[in-house]
Design a protein around this motif. Sequence first.
Motif, PDB file in Angstrom:
ATOM      1  N   ALA A 161       0.847  -1.195   0.000  1.00 36.23           N
ATOM      2  CA  ALA A 161       0.000   0.000   0.000  1.00 36.23           C
ATOM      3  C   ALA A 161       0.883   1.246   0.000  1.00 36.23           C
ATOM      4  CB  ALA A 161      -0.913  -0.014   1.219  1.00 36.23           C
ATOM      5  N   ASN A 162       0.321   2.336  -0.446  1.00 33.88           N
ATOM      6  CA  ASN A 162       1.054   3.603  -0.498  1.00 33.88           C
ATOM      7  C   ASN A 162       1.497   4.019   0.913  1.00 33.88           C
ATOM      8  OD1 ASN A 162       1.867   6.283  -0.680  1.00 33.88           O
ATOM      9  ND2 ASN A 162       0.336   6.812  -2.207  1.00 33.88           N
ATOM     10  N   PRO A 163       2.799   4.052   1.172  1.00 29.08           N
ATOM     11  CA  PRO A 163       3.289   4.389   2.526  1.00 29.08           C
ATOM     12  C   PRO A 163       2.903   5.789   2.981  1.00 29.08           C
ATOM     13  CG  PRO A 163       5.028   3.388   1.203  1.00 29.08           C
ATOM     14  CD  PRO A 163       3.906   3.716   0.269  1.00 29.08           C
TER      15      PRO A 163
ATOM     16  N   VAL B 290       4.835  -2.277  -6.530  1.00 35.63           N
ATOM     17  CA  VAL B 290       3.678  -1.583  -7.091  1.00 35.63           C
ATOM     18  C   VAL B 290       2.794  -1.196  -5.908  1.00 35.63           C
ATOM     19  CG1 VAL B 290       3.720  -2.677  -9.351  1.00 35.63           C
ATOM     20  CG2 VAL B 290       2.499  -3.786  -7.496  1.00 35.63           C
ATOM     21  N   GLN B 291       2.268   0.020  -5.934  1.00 36.57           N
ATOM     22  CA  GLN B 291       1.554   0.548  -4.772  1.00 36.57           C
ATOM     23  C   GLN B 291       0.053   0.666  -5.011  1.00 36.57           C
ATOM     24  OE1 GLN B 291       3.267   4.234  -3.432  1.00 36.57           O
ATOM     25  NE2 GLN B 291       5.292   3.348  -3.079  1.00 36.57           N
TER      26      GLN B 291
ATOM     27  N   ILE C  24      -4.910  -0.714   1.479  1.00 36.95           N
ATOM     28  CA  ILE C  24      -4.501  -2.110   1.616  1.00 36.95           C
ATOM     29  C   ILE C  24      -5.452  -3.069   0.899  1.00 36.95           C
ATOM     30  CG2 ILE C  24      -5.680  -2.636   3.789  1.00 36.95           C
ATOM     31  CD1 ILE C  24      -2.049  -3.571   2.780  1.00 36.95           C
ATOM     32  N   ALA C  25      -6.715  -2.678   0.744  1.00 36.97           N
ATOM     33  CA  ALA C  25      -7.660  -3.521   0.013  1.00 36.97           C
ATOM     34  C   ALA C  25      -7.305  -3.572  -1.473  1.00 36.97           C
ATOM     35  CB  ALA C  25      -9.089  -3.016   0.203  1.00 36.97           C
ATOM     36  N   GLN C  26      -6.937  -2.429  -2.028  1.00 35.91           N
ATOM     37  CA  GLN C  26      -6.521  -2.403  -3.429  1.00 35.91           C
ATOM     38  C   GLN C  26      -5.213  -3.167  -3.617  1.00 35.91           C
ATOM     39  OE1 GLN C  26      -4.944   1.241  -5.529  1.00 35.91           O
ATOM     40  NE2 GLN C  26      -6.882   1.071  -6.637  1.00 35.91           N
ATOM     41  N   THR C  27      -4.345  -3.110  -2.626  1.00 33.97           N
ATOM     42  CA  THR C  27      -3.082  -3.862  -2.672  1.00 33.97           C
ATOM     43  C   THR C  27      -3.359  -5.361  -2.756  1.00 33.97           C
ATOM     44  OG1 THR C  27      -2.039  -2.132  -1.322  1.00 33.97           O
ATOM     45  CG2 THR C  27      -0.890  -4.242  -1.492  1.00 33.97           C
ATOM     46  N   ALA C  28      -4.292  -5.841  -1.934  1.00 35.78           N
ATOM     47  CA  ALA C  28      -4.662  -7.255  -1.974  1.00 35.78           C
ATOM     48  C   ALA C  28      -5.286  -7.613  -3.319  1.00 35.78           C
ATOM     49  CB  ALA C  28      -5.643  -7.558  -0.841  1.00 35.78           C
TER      50      ALA C  28
ATOM     51  N   GLY D 282      -3.607 -11.000 -10.147  1.00 37.71           N
ATOM     52  CA  GLY D 282      -2.397 -11.331 -10.893  1.00 37.71           C
ATOM     53  C   GLY D 282      -1.590 -10.133 -11.335  1.00 37.71           C
ATOM     54  N   ALA D 283      -2.025  -8.931 -10.955  1.00 37.85           N
ATOM     55  CA  ALA D 283      -1.256  -7.738 -11.303  1.00 37.85           C
ATOM     56  C   ALA D 283       0.056  -7.689 -10.526  1.00 37.85           C
ATOM     57  CB  ALA D 283      -2.076  -6.485 -11.021  1.00 37.85           C
ATOM     58  N   ALA D 284       0.122  -8.425  -9.419  1.00 41.04           N
ATOM     59  CA  ALA D 284       1.352  -8.586  -8.638  1.00 41.04           C
ATOM     60  C   ALA D 284       1.466 -10.054  -8.246  1.00 41.04           C
ATOM     61  CB  ALA D 284       1.333  -7.709  -7.395  1.00 41.04           C
ATOM     62  N   ASP D 285       2.693 -10.512  -8.060  1.00 44.18           N
ATOM     63  CA  ASP D 285       2.924 -11.930  -7.742  1.00 44.18           C
ATOM     64  C   ASP D 285       2.800 -12.218  -6.251  1.00 44.18           C
ATOM     65  OD1 ASP D 285       3.723 -12.663 -10.509  1.00 44.18           O
ATOM     66  OD2 ASP D 285       5.364 -11.273 -10.090  1.00 44.18           O
TER      67      ASP D 285
END
Length: 264
Positions: free
Chosen positions: A145-147, A174-175, A179-183, A189-192
């Motif tokens: 998530a964006n710090p 990738v940010q 935290i919900a958008q991060t999950a 699959g946008a992040a591993d």
Amino acid sequence: MMPEFHTPQNQRRGLLTFLITIGLFFASLNLSVAQKAEITVAAAADLRYAMDSLVSVFKTEQPGVRVTVIYGSSGKFFQQISHNAPFDVFFSADIDFPKQLEKKGLTASPIHTYAVGRLVLWSTKIKPKDLKSLQDRSVRKIAIANPQLAPYGKRAEEVLRYYKLYDQLKNKLVQGENIAQTAQFVSTGAADIGLIALSLALSPPLKSQGAYYLIPSTAHTPLQQAHVVLKRAQHNKSAFAFLTFMETNKAKKIMEAFGFSIPK
């Protein structure tokens, strides 16, 4: 001037005027109560599924109260509330934001730590065993998530620096805005792999999708999560009732089911 005779007709008119006046008074009183039986909650995104359960139980006990919950990053909510956004209650993922609002004179209740959050490594592609999983050859994108806005993002960066991995992996980060958008980045699959909230990894939509590794709490500053009634709702009894509900065993069990630790 001719004196007014209290004929039956005059008496009926006076009685009718009195009844109308009383009716309008109670109508305005009922409208006021109805308006107070509605609260808008600004809630940190790690609470998305836990809060849905909490509100559901609360409404069975307070069926006359309408609860609207908006989810997002705690830092963004702080900015919005500082500019008089129409929220009644703030559930932050970091106690510092409510404290700053208190200094601004924008709170109407004591600040209370309702839970301590935990951070995990979560992936749908590999089974994380420790922080070395971030160095796996298959990992090309790592979601955090964006710090600057999200407490979980700030702690994720602390974790990477604690294990001396930040400089090595920063180009893979990738940010998400929260935290919900991060999950969501990881689940789609946008992040591993991603550093997300335990509460989301345990949520019904994500629990069966992937595996997680619980990051030691010693690797970052504690995620002390706090709530507060905002100045806008200083006369809203329903707002205070909701925070009182949060102290019940029912509410605490729901929070624990989603991986939160409850302060004693």
